[in-house]
Design an enzyme around this catalytic site. Structure first.
Site, PDB file in Angstrom:
ATOM      1  N   ASP A   1       5.237   3.051  -3.309  1.00 16.27           N
ATOM      2  CA  ASP A   1       4.569   3.799  -4.373  1.00 16.27           C
ATOM      3  C   ASP A   1       4.392   2.861  -5.564  1.00 16.27           C
ATOM      4  O   ASP A   1       5.356   2.521  -6.255  1.00 16.27           O
ATOM      5  CB  ASP A   1       5.415   5.012  -4.762  1.00 16.27           C
ATOM      6  CG  ASP A   1       4.781   5.841  -5.865  1.00 16.27           C
ATOM      7  OD1 ASP A   1       3.743   5.415  -6.419  1.00 16.27           O
ATOM      8  OD2 ASP A   1       5.335   6.907  -6.198  1.00 16.27           O
TER       9      ASP A   1
ATOM     10  N   ASP B   1      -6.713  -3.705  -5.964  1.00 13.51           N
ATOM     11  CA  ASP B   1      -7.868  -2.831  -5.749  1.00 13.51           C
ATOM     12  C   ASP B   1      -7.380  -1.381  -5.847  1.00 13.51           C
ATOM     13  O   ASP B   1      -7.303  -0.664  -4.846  1.00 13.51           O
ATOM     14  CB  ASP B   1      -8.478  -3.116  -4.371  1.00 13.51           C
ATOM     15  CG  ASP B   1      -9.738  -2.303  -4.101  1.00 13.51           C
ATOM     16  OD1 ASP B   1     -10.250  -1.662  -5.036  1.00 13.51           O
ATOM     17  OD2 ASP B   1     -10.197  -2.301  -2.944  1.00 13.51           O
TER      18      ASP B   1
ATOM     19  N   GLU C   1       0.849  -1.192   0.000  1.00 12.48           N
ATOM     20  CA  GLU C   1       0.000   0.000   0.000  1.00 12.48           C
ATOM     21  C   GLU C   1       0.881   1.236   0.000  1.00 12.48           C
ATOM     22  O   GLU C   1       1.957   1.238   0.602  1.00 12.48           O
ATOM     23  CB  GLU C   1      -0.913  -0.027   1.222  1.00 12.48           C
ATOM     24  CG  GLU C   1      -1.587   1.270   1.602  1.00 12.48           C
ATOM     25  CD  GLU C   1      -2.530   1.776   0.520  1.00 12.48           C
ATOM     26  OE1 GLU C   1      -2.502   2.998   0.264  1.00 12.48           O
ATOM     27  OE2 GLU C   1      -3.274   0.966  -0.064  1.00 12.48           O
TER      28      GLU C   1
ATOM     29  N   CYS D   1     -12.933   0.708  -9.293  1.00 13.00           N
ATOM     30  CA  CYS D   1     -13.945   1.732  -9.004  1.00 13.00           C
ATOM     31  C   CYS D   1     -14.132   2.678 -10.185  1.00 13.00           C
ATOM     32  O   CYS D   1     -14.792   3.711 -10.053  1.00 13.00           O
ATOM     33  CB  CYS D   1     -13.581   2.513  -7.746  1.00 13.00           C
ATOM     34  SG  CYS D   1     -12.007   3.387  -7.835  1.00 13.00           S
TER      35      CYS D   1
END
Length: 443
Positions: free
Chosen positions: A352, A373, A326, A399
């Site tokens: 990153d 995700d 992350e 998304c």
């Protein structure tokens, strides 16, 4: 000598339009004077009158005034504030047609950008369409002429804060606070310097971050303290950026948390941490993702853009090894805490993911399955790294259908993956937001 260009004056009289299609953001599409017009709250097949709200060189925008010929798919919005509030944009469309719109958006993006279609379409994931949001960022505005504070989403024109006392899509503990908060802020000395609040609802606790442009006065502090005690909520203050968020008063052991009952997992989070807005859909999404991963006891899994461990921890209950990566160090800290909280061994790293990590220590495990995700911008930069693993299964939670389709083009047409399955998930009912999942494989 330069001359300032005068803005084109908008026609004051409504115009009659025939709606031909829906745009990606759910607005009706019509033609007027050989130019496209995007019309709020209009549906394909309808004839409407509308008033132009903006004129651009390539297209115009309009607010619908009256439906002359209605679509069979039109319904009466449940929310009394819907016509002006921009928190929802598709409440005038029948619920079963909203998910059709989202499916068609995903399908269209796959075809246009990737020239691809999955071997199998996954049945759309849906749940409650009302009182589903456990997080929201609401605008706050002191209106001197009314001697009142407004708390709510922006109006559909974007310029003003919608006047609302309740919200049909917020979970009830949040929705019930809109009017009391407006009345509270109206009593504060710095009421003109509070632009927004950020609300988060855990399983047992509720928090509100107040963004303030001036320091609180002593009376302001006492008002907030008393209100928080009365309502049983935690106030946090944010004077500048996210790093300035601090509790109004010490809250001891009180902790924002949510659970995944199906997995027996509990998560702690901070008021400004990212968590999925729709708690019921989140658990359904995790179940679908893990079914697609088909995890076994010897699997080694890489979870990219892992956040605070939403997918990572359920996968760690089965797989031999799970590594979560992350970019936000604060979320990595929370992920490590949550793994320890649940007695799980997970290796989390901060990195990153727009950079090359082929030489990073965490990349050197024999991954055979990957889950990602990413944010709306997608995962373009990290795709070659995924291809460099031994992974034969890739689950992509998206998304934004356009970035998913763009990345699918690269995965399928350059990197040797096959698009096995894909489908939409109604994470944000009554909006045009499209959440989706795609499953890829390779030999």
């Amino acid at each position: 000598m330069s001359r300032s260009r005068k803005a084109k004056k908008l026609p004051q009289e409504p115009i009659e339009l025939v709606i031909e299609d829906l745009s990606h953001d759910g607005r009706g599409i019509a033609k007027w004077n050989e130019k496209v017009v995007f019309v709020q709250n209009a549906l394909p097949g309808e004839t409407v009158t509308a008033k132009l709200s903006k004129m651009n060189r390539k297209y115009n925008e309009a607010m619908m005034q009256e439906v002359l010929v209605a679509s069979d798919d039109r319904v009466d919005p449940k929310c009394e504030y819907y016509e002006m509030c921009n928190g929802c944009t598709m409440m005038h469309l029948a619920e079963e047609k909203q998910i059709d719109f989202k499916f068609n958006a995903l399908k269209s993006n796959f075809y246009k950008m990737a020239k691809a279609e999955p071997k199998e379409w996954i049945e759309p994931l849906t749940d409650d369409h009302w009182a589903y949001r456990r997080r929201a960022r609401l605008s706050v505005k002191w209106v001197k002429a009314r001697e009142a504070v407004l708390v709510g989403f922006r109006e559909k024109n974007g310029r003003f804060v919608a006047k609302m006392d309740f919200c049909e899509v917020l979970e009830k503990p949040l929705a019930d606070l809109i009017q009391p908060l407006a009345e509270l802020f109206a009593q504060m000395d710095i009421k003109a310097f509070i632009p927004q609040i950020e609300c988060s609802l855990g399983d047992d606790e509720l928090s509100i971050i107040i963004r303030h442009m001036r320091p609180l006065t002593d009376p302001d502090f006492e008002l907030l303290k008393a209100f928080g005690e009365e309502k049983g909520l935690m106030f946090f203050l944010q004077s500048k950026g996210p790093d300035t968020v601090k509790p109004l008063v010490p809250y001891g052991d009180r902790q924002l948390a949510f659970s995944l009952p199906h997995y027996g997992l509990n998560y702690h989070f901070l008021p400004n941490d990212f968590i999925q807005v729709n708690r019921k859909m989140n658990e359904k999404m995790i179940k679908q993702a893990l079914a697609a991963m088909d995890l076994e006891a010897n699997d080694v899994v890489l979870d990219l853009f892992c956040g605070l461990g939403n997918f990572t921890l359920p996968m760690a209950q089965t797989a031999a090894q799970v590594v979560g990566v992350e970019g936000d160090e604060r979320l990595v800290e929370r992920a490590r805490h949550n793994a320890e909280l649940n007695g799980l061994s997970v290796d989390f790293h901060c990195a990153d993911l727009t950079k090359d990590h082929s030489n990073s220590a965490w990349f050197n495990s024999p991954y055979n399955k990957v889950l990602i995700d990413p944010p709306r911008s997608g995962a373009w930069e990290i795709l070659p790294l995924i291809a460099a693993t031994k992974a034969k299964t890739l689950v992509y939670v998206s998304c934004h259908p356009a970035s998913l389709a763009r990345d699918t083009d690269r995965l399928v047409n350059e990197l040797g993956f096959t698009l096995e399955k894909a489908g939409v998930m109604d994470m944000f009912p009554h909006t045009s937001h499209v959440e989706s999942m795609a499953i890829f494989s390779r030999p």
